[in-house]
Each structure stands twice: as C-alpha cells, then as structure tokens.
Design a protein around this motif. Structure first.
Motif, PDB file in Angstrom:
ATOM      1  N   ILE A   1       0.843  -1.205   0.000  1.00  0.00           N
ATOM      2  CA  ILE A   1       0.000   0.000   0.000  1.00  0.00           C
ATOM      3  C   ILE A   1       0.874   1.249   0.000  1.00  0.00           C
ATOM      4  N   ARG A   2       1.971   1.218   0.744  1.00  0.00           N
ATOM      5  CA  ARG A   2       2.875   2.368   0.785  1.00  0.00           C
ATOM      6  C   ARG A   2       3.595   2.550  -0.538  1.00  0.00           C
ATOM      7  N   ARG A   3       3.928   1.431  -1.203  1.00  0.00           N
ATOM      8  CA  ARG A   3       4.715   1.498  -2.430  1.00  0.00           C
ATOM      9  C   ARG A   3       3.877   1.853  -3.649  1.00  0.00           C
ATOM     10  N   MET A   4       2.690   1.295  -3.725  1.00  0.00           N
ATOM     11  CA  MET A   4       1.885   1.440  -4.945  1.00  0.00           C
ATOM     12  C   MET A   4       0.935   2.623  -4.866  1.00  0.00           C
ATOM     13  N   ASP A   5       0.878   3.377  -5.926  1.00  0.00           N
ATOM     14  CA  ASP A   5      -0.153   4.402  -6.080  1.00  0.00           C
ATOM     15  C   ASP A   5      -1.526   3.731  -6.137  1.00  0.00           C
ATOM     16  N   ARG A   6      -2.555   4.475  -5.824  1.00  0.00           N
ATOM     17  CA  ARG A   6      -3.921   3.942  -5.835  1.00  0.00           C
ATOM     18  C   ARG A   6      -4.268   3.335  -7.195  1.00  0.00           C
ATOM     19  N   ALA A   7      -3.859   3.994  -8.274  1.00  0.00           N
ATOM     20  CA  ALA A   7      -4.153   3.472  -9.614  1.00  0.00           C
ATOM     21  C   ALA A   7      -3.458   2.138  -9.841  1.00  0.00           C
ATOM     22  N   THR A   8      -2.251   1.992  -9.340  1.00  0.00           N
ATOM     23  CA  THR A   8      -1.526   0.727  -9.471  1.00  0.00           C
ATOM     24  C   THR A   8      -2.218  -0.366  -8.674  1.00  0.00           C
ATOM     25  N   GLN A   9      -2.690  -0.031  -7.488  1.00  0.00           N
ATOM     26  CA  GLN A   9      -3.430  -1.003  -6.686  1.00  0.00           C
ATOM     27  C   GLN A   9      -4.665  -1.488  -7.441  1.00  0.00           C
ATOM     28  N   PHE A  10      -5.374  -0.558  -8.069  1.00  0.00           N
ATOM     29  CA  PHE A  10      -6.548  -0.938  -8.859  1.00  0.00           C
ATOM     30  C   PHE A  10      -6.152  -1.954  -9.944  1.00  0.00           C
ATOM     31  N   ALA A  11      -5.074  -1.641 -10.674  1.00  0.00           N
ATOM     32  CA  ALA A  11      -4.651  -2.491 -11.788  1.00  0.00           C
ATOM     33  C   ALA A  11      -4.272  -3.885 -11.307  1.00  0.00           C
ATOM     34  N   VAL A  12      -3.535  -3.957 -10.195  1.00  0.00           N
ATOM     35  CA  VAL A  12      -3.107  -5.257  -9.671  1.00  0.00           C
ATOM     36  C   VAL A  12      -4.311  -6.061  -9.179  1.00  0.00           C
ATOM     37  N   ALA A  13      -5.238  -5.395  -8.476  1.00  0.00           N
ATOM     38  CA  ALA A  13      -6.438  -6.090  -7.989  1.00  0.00           C
ATOM     39  C   ALA A  13      -7.255  -6.639  -9.151  1.00  0.00           C
ATOM     40  N   CYS A  14      -7.429  -5.854 -10.198  1.00  0.00           N
ATOM     41  CA  CYS A  14      -8.181  -6.310 -11.372  1.00  0.00           C
ATOM     42  C   CYS A  14      -7.453  -7.444 -12.086  1.00  0.00           C
ATOM     43  N   THR A  15      -6.126  -7.369 -12.124  1.00  0.00           N
ATOM     44  CA  THR A  15      -5.343  -8.426 -12.762  1.00  0.00           C
ATOM     45  C   THR A  15      -5.530  -9.750 -12.043  1.00  0.00           C
ATOM     46  N   ARG A  16      -5.502  -9.718 -10.721  1.00  0.00           N
ATOM     47  CA  ARG A  16      -5.725 -10.946  -9.948  1.00  0.00           C
ATOM     48  C   ARG A  16      -7.087 -11.546 -10.271  1.00  0.00           C
ATOM     49  N   ASP A  17      -8.100 -10.687 -10.351  1.00  0.00           N
ATOM     50  CA  ASP A  17      -9.450 -11.168 -10.667  1.00  0.00           C
ATOM     51  C   ASP A  17      -9.515 -11.744 -12.081  1.00  0.00           C
ATOM     52  N   ALA A  18      -8.880 -11.067 -13.025  1.00  0.00           N
ATOM     53  CA  ALA A  18      -8.925 -11.511 -14.422  1.00  0.00           C
ATOM     54  C   ALA A  18      -8.249 -12.862 -14.589  1.00  0.00           C
ATOM     55  N   LEU A  19      -7.125 -13.052 -13.919  1.00  0.00           N
ATOM     56  CA  LEU A  19      -6.436 -14.347 -14.003  1.00  0.00           C
ATOM     57  C   LEU A  19      -7.302 -15.455 -13.406  1.00  0.00           C
ATOM     58  N   ALA A  20      -7.873 -15.182 -12.240  1.00  0.00           N
ATOM     59  CA  ALA A  20      -8.735 -16.188 -11.606  1.00  0.00           C
ATOM     60  C   ALA A  20      -9.935 -16.497 -12.489  1.00  0.00           C
ATOM     61  N   ASP A  21     -10.508 -15.474 -13.105  1.00  0.00           N
ATOM     62  CA  ASP A  21     -11.675 -15.654 -13.966  1.00  0.00           C
ATOM     63  C   ASP A  21     -11.332 -16.478 -15.200  1.00  0.00           C
ATOM     64  N   SER A  22     -10.117 -16.309 -15.707  1.00  0.00           N
ATOM     65  CA  SER A  22      -9.716 -17.007 -16.933  1.00  0.00           C
ATOM     66  C   SER A  22      -9.411 -18.479 -16.697  1.00  0.00           C
ATOM     67  N   GLY A  23      -9.052 -18.816 -15.454  1.00  0.00           N
ATOM     68  CA  GLY A  23      -8.677 -20.188 -15.158  1.00  0.00           C
ATOM     69  C   GLY A  23      -7.261 -20.535 -15.560  1.00  0.00           C
ATOM     70  N   LEU A  24      -6.502 -19.555 -16.029  1.00  0.00           N
ATOM     71  CA  LEU A  24      -5.113 -19.799 -16.414  1.00  0.00           C
ATOM     72  C   LEU A  24      -4.234 -19.942 -15.181  1.00  0.00           C
ATOM     73  N   GLU A  25      -3.321 -20.882 -15.223  1.00  0.00           N
ATOM     74  CA  GLU A  25      -2.300 -21.032 -14.196  1.00  0.00           C
ATOM     75  C   GLU A  25      -0.996 -20.490 -14.766  1.00  0.00           C
ATOM     76  N   THR A  26      -0.563 -19.334 -14.260  1.00  0.00           N
ATOM     77  CA  THR A  26       0.632 -18.699 -14.839  1.00  0.00           C
ATOM     78  C   THR A  26       1.866 -19.573 -14.696  1.00  0.00           C
ATOM     79  N   ALA A  27       1.905 -20.435 -13.682  1.00  0.00           N
ATOM     80  CA  ALA A  27       3.069 -21.308 -13.500  1.00  0.00           C
ATOM     81  C   ALA A  27       3.214 -22.290 -14.658  1.00  0.00           C
ATOM     82  N   ASP A  28       2.117 -22.557 -15.368  1.00  0.00           N
ATOM     83  CA  ASP A  28       2.149 -23.508 -16.482  1.00  0.00           C
ATOM     84  C   ASP A  28       2.530 -22.844 -17.805  1.00  0.00           C
ATOM     85  N   LEU A  29       2.707 -21.528 -17.800  1.00  0.00           N
ATOM     86  CA  LEU A  29       2.970 -20.789 -19.030  1.00  0.00           C
ATOM     87  C   LEU A  29       4.452 -20.487 -19.181  1.00  0.00           C
ATOM     88  N   ASP A  30       4.904 -20.368 -20.416  1.00  0.00           N
ATOM     89  CA  ASP A  30       6.250 -19.893 -20.694  1.00  0.00           C
ATOM     90  C   ASP A  30       6.265 -18.395 -20.426  1.00  0.00           C
TER      91      ASP A  30
END
Length: 421
Positions: free
Chosen positions: A67-96
């Motif tokens: 929270i101290r490091r990231m700007d509010r806009a960055t926090q929004f982007a990271v939170a949405c990214t987590r949701d998008a990955l979970a929604d997609s069902g992709l496992e990033t560990a399985d990707l190149d």
C-alpha cells in the motif's frame, strides 16, 4: 493463418461496486454511482462531483508495504489483474513467461501520489523550497508510469513485452488493441491488458475546472452526468480500472476456457485538429469505426449494440452522433446506443477498458445498459440512446468507441466467435 484473439478473463473496479458482478448489477439496474467528492476537500472547486470507487486495499489483500509502495491506480490495476487471471482459469506457472505480456493504459498515471508527496515535502505548498528530508523512498515509483505496468508484470510473472500506453481517454481501448496485435503477430500467447486511472485529486480536478470540461451540477450529483441530454453541461470525473486476459481462440478452446468475446477489429485515428476541440462531422471517429469493422470482416448492419463514448459534453455527443451516422448509415437509426458514463462517470484513460468490460457483460447477459439521466434528448442527438432503463436483447456484436483530448479516436469490434468463421 492469422490468430484469432479472444478475451477469457476480466476484473473490474468501478464506481458503485468493488467487483465485476457489482459493476454489472449497477449498469443493468440503471442506477448511478456519481456523488460528492469525498477523497479530499473539494469545497473550493467549480466541479465537486465524481465517480469514486469504494476500494479498501487491505481487504483486497495488499500488505502495508504494498500500500505504501503502490499508487492507488496501481493497486486498482493489480487487484483487477488478480481477478482476471482467476476468472480465466489460467495457471501462470504452467505458461512460458517469455510468451506472456502485459499492456497497461493510463492517462494521468500516479498523479495522486505525486501530488500527495509534494504537499508533504512543501508543507502543503507553504514552502517554495521543498525539504528532501521528507522525501518518500518511492517517489520514483510515482514519477515513472512504467513502474505501474511493471507491478502488473510481476503479478503475472510476465517476461515477454511489457508496454505502457498513455494517449489520454482512448488509452483503455488502445492498450487492448495493442495486446491483440501482439498475439496476432505471434509475439505473445497470453496478454494481460487493460487500463487504470485514479484522477480524483486537487490538481486533476483543477485542470478540468480551468477549461470548464466538467459539470458544475453539484446540487444533484446522482444526476450530474447526462450524455445526449439537452441539459448536459460537462462530464463527471471518475476513477476506475479494468483488466483482461487475452489469448488465441484455439488455445482457449483446447483448455475449455469460457470465451467472453473475440476481438474482431480495432482501429485508431487522430484528427490533427485541436487539443480539446472536435469537428462536428465526426469523420475521424467514423474512419476508425469503418476500419475496425473491415478488420473484423463484418458489415455495419452486424452491429447489435454501440457502447458510446458519451461523455456528456455537447461537442462530443454531437460529434459522436455524426460519426455513427457517417459510418453505420441507416443502421445507425436502428441499433441501440448507450453511455455508461451516465452511471459511473468518466475515468479518463481507464474508461475505454471499463467500457469493454461493460460490452462483454452486455453480450453475456443479453442486456443493453441504459443511458441514465436522459430525460430530454438533444434534438441533434436523434439516435436510439436507450434512455433510463436497460433493454433485454440478444447481442452478438458490439461496437465500442472512445474519444480523447489530442484528437484521438478509437473503435473496437467485439463479437461472439461464431459470428465470423
């Protein structure tokens, strides 16, 4: 053979909700989320209304250090990214990781944190010479927009091309458009793309006050955003973010992923005319629309719904109406058009991605979101702008457009993969 690109995951943070579901529930109900500014004391400003996101970083899982490091806009982007990955069902560990990319759009980047830190160092502007003893160790993070997209890349584990797009209010469309190109050309297999902006801060509000672009309708914030209405008098500033997972259609089908839509076509143009002014004929936006439809190999009559830019300024609404007539011909009078900015305001660089999310959900649910607060249409805006209430309708193809200061005009065609074979 050209790779076909689809969206298989999304995450949204927008006014009126802290999740994708809450965002859609707001749009489908026709409720508005614009309200008096609460993020700072706006009593001295001309426009004191905004679309704020009820965002709790701790509840979102961010540590105190993050929270101290990231700007509010960055926090929004990271939170949405987590949701998008979970929604997609992709496992990033399985990707190149070298085949995974990130594209992030923004208009004002970390303006909120930069302003806050300046106020600390200058003792709220009282000291002309700022005191470096009070300098945050994260000032560089706030200064450089590239840090925002790097945070998203670290979240994803992306080691492919990582790109920042910042061309004003079309950034959210253009970031996704560029992501599509990365997959089509074979540079990446998976791209996380979208946009974020948190511009509700004194410096940004003052900028739009100075050019009188935002509405002074402070006595009725819930009904202050009025696209295409005769009584509109400026847009409502907002914050928000939306991120998506994009991948090759065949790869998505092989792994049994849910496909929201195919990105059939995208194009962007510039009017090379004026920083904030628009030509009334809408020629540049019309050209972007035609090019996007051509790339999607679709006739204009295939468009079932147009997600308008619909900012709520007279020149934009009239320019856009002219562009739809110019590009869609007689079909412009038959296809429903609406502006979700009437409900969530205008989140600058993020809004193009937020509107892509709205378009995907409209297709998913078979519902056209309404243009709220549209009681007295401008006679020059004589299309079907779906006033006040949502409309149930099967939607196979959506045209979503954006218009930005600097003369940028972008268009994207989203459709079910079955529409074009």
């Amino acid at each position: 053979m050209t790779r076909r690109v689809v969206i298989t995951g999304m995450g949204v943070r927008a006014p009126g909700g802290s999740s994708t579901k809450e965002f859609w529930d707001l749009l489908a109900s026709g409720r508005t989320a614009t309200r008096p500014i609460s993020l700072f004391d706006a009593s001295a400003f001309r426009s004191r209304v905004a679309g704020e996101v009820d965002f709790d970083a701790q509840k979102e899982g961010f540590s105190p250090r993050e929270i101290r490091r990231m700007d509010r806009a960055t926090q929004f982007a990271v939170a949405c990214t987590r949701d998008a990955l979970a929604d997609s069902g992709l496992e990033t560990a399985d990707l190149d990781p070298c085949r995974v990319s990130v594209v992030l759009g923004t208009a004002v980047a970390s303006a909120t944190s930069l302003e806050n830190e300046y106020l600390v160092m200058s003792d709220s502007g009282r000291e002309w010479l700022v005191d470096p003893a009070h300098l945050s160790p994260y000032m560089f993070d706030y200064l450089s927009p590239g840090v925002m997209v790097a945070e998203v890349a670290w979240t994803v584990g992306a080691e492919g091309p990582v790109t920042m797009v910042s061309d004003g209010c079309t950034s959210g469309l253009d970031s996704v458009g560029y992501a599509v190109q990365l997959i089509r050309e074979g540079t990446a297999d998976v791209v996380v793309a979208g946009a974020t902006d948190t511009p509700i801060s004194p410096i940004v509000v003052a900028c739009f006050d100075a050019i009188k672009a935002t509405t002074p309708r402070n006595d009725d914030p819930a009904h202050a955003s009025r696209p295409f209405d005769r009584s509109r008098n400026g847009f409502v500033l907002a914050e928000g973010a939306a991120m998506f997972v994009l991948e090759d259609l065949h790869a998505a089908r092989r792994r049994g992923a849910h496909v929201y839509a195919e990105v059939g076509g995208y194009a962007t143009r510039c009017n090379a005319y004026h920083m904030t002014g628009l030509k009334r004929d809408g020629r540049e936006m019309a050209e972007a629309i035609r090019a996007a439809l051509d790339e999607a190999r679709l006739d204009r009559t295939a468009v079932d719904y147009v997600n308008a830019h619909g900012s709520g300024t007279k020149q934009n609404d009239r320019h856009e109406t002219a562009a739809f007539k110019r590009s869609l011909g007689d079909h412009a009078y038959r296809v429903p058009v609406s502006s979700i900015k009437s409900m969530v305001g205008h989140s600058l660089g993020a809004i193009g991605s937020v509107e892509i999310a709205a378009s995907l959900l409209a297709m998913e649910h078979g519902v056209v979101p309404p243009t709220a607060n549209l009681h007295d249409p401008d006679p020059e805006c004589d299309l079907d702008y779906v006033p006040l209430s949502a409309r149930e309708q099967r939607i196979d193809t959506v045209l979503t457009v954006g218009s930005g200061f600097g003369g940028f005009q972008s268009a994207m065609v989203l459709h079910r993969p079955e529409v074009v074979r």
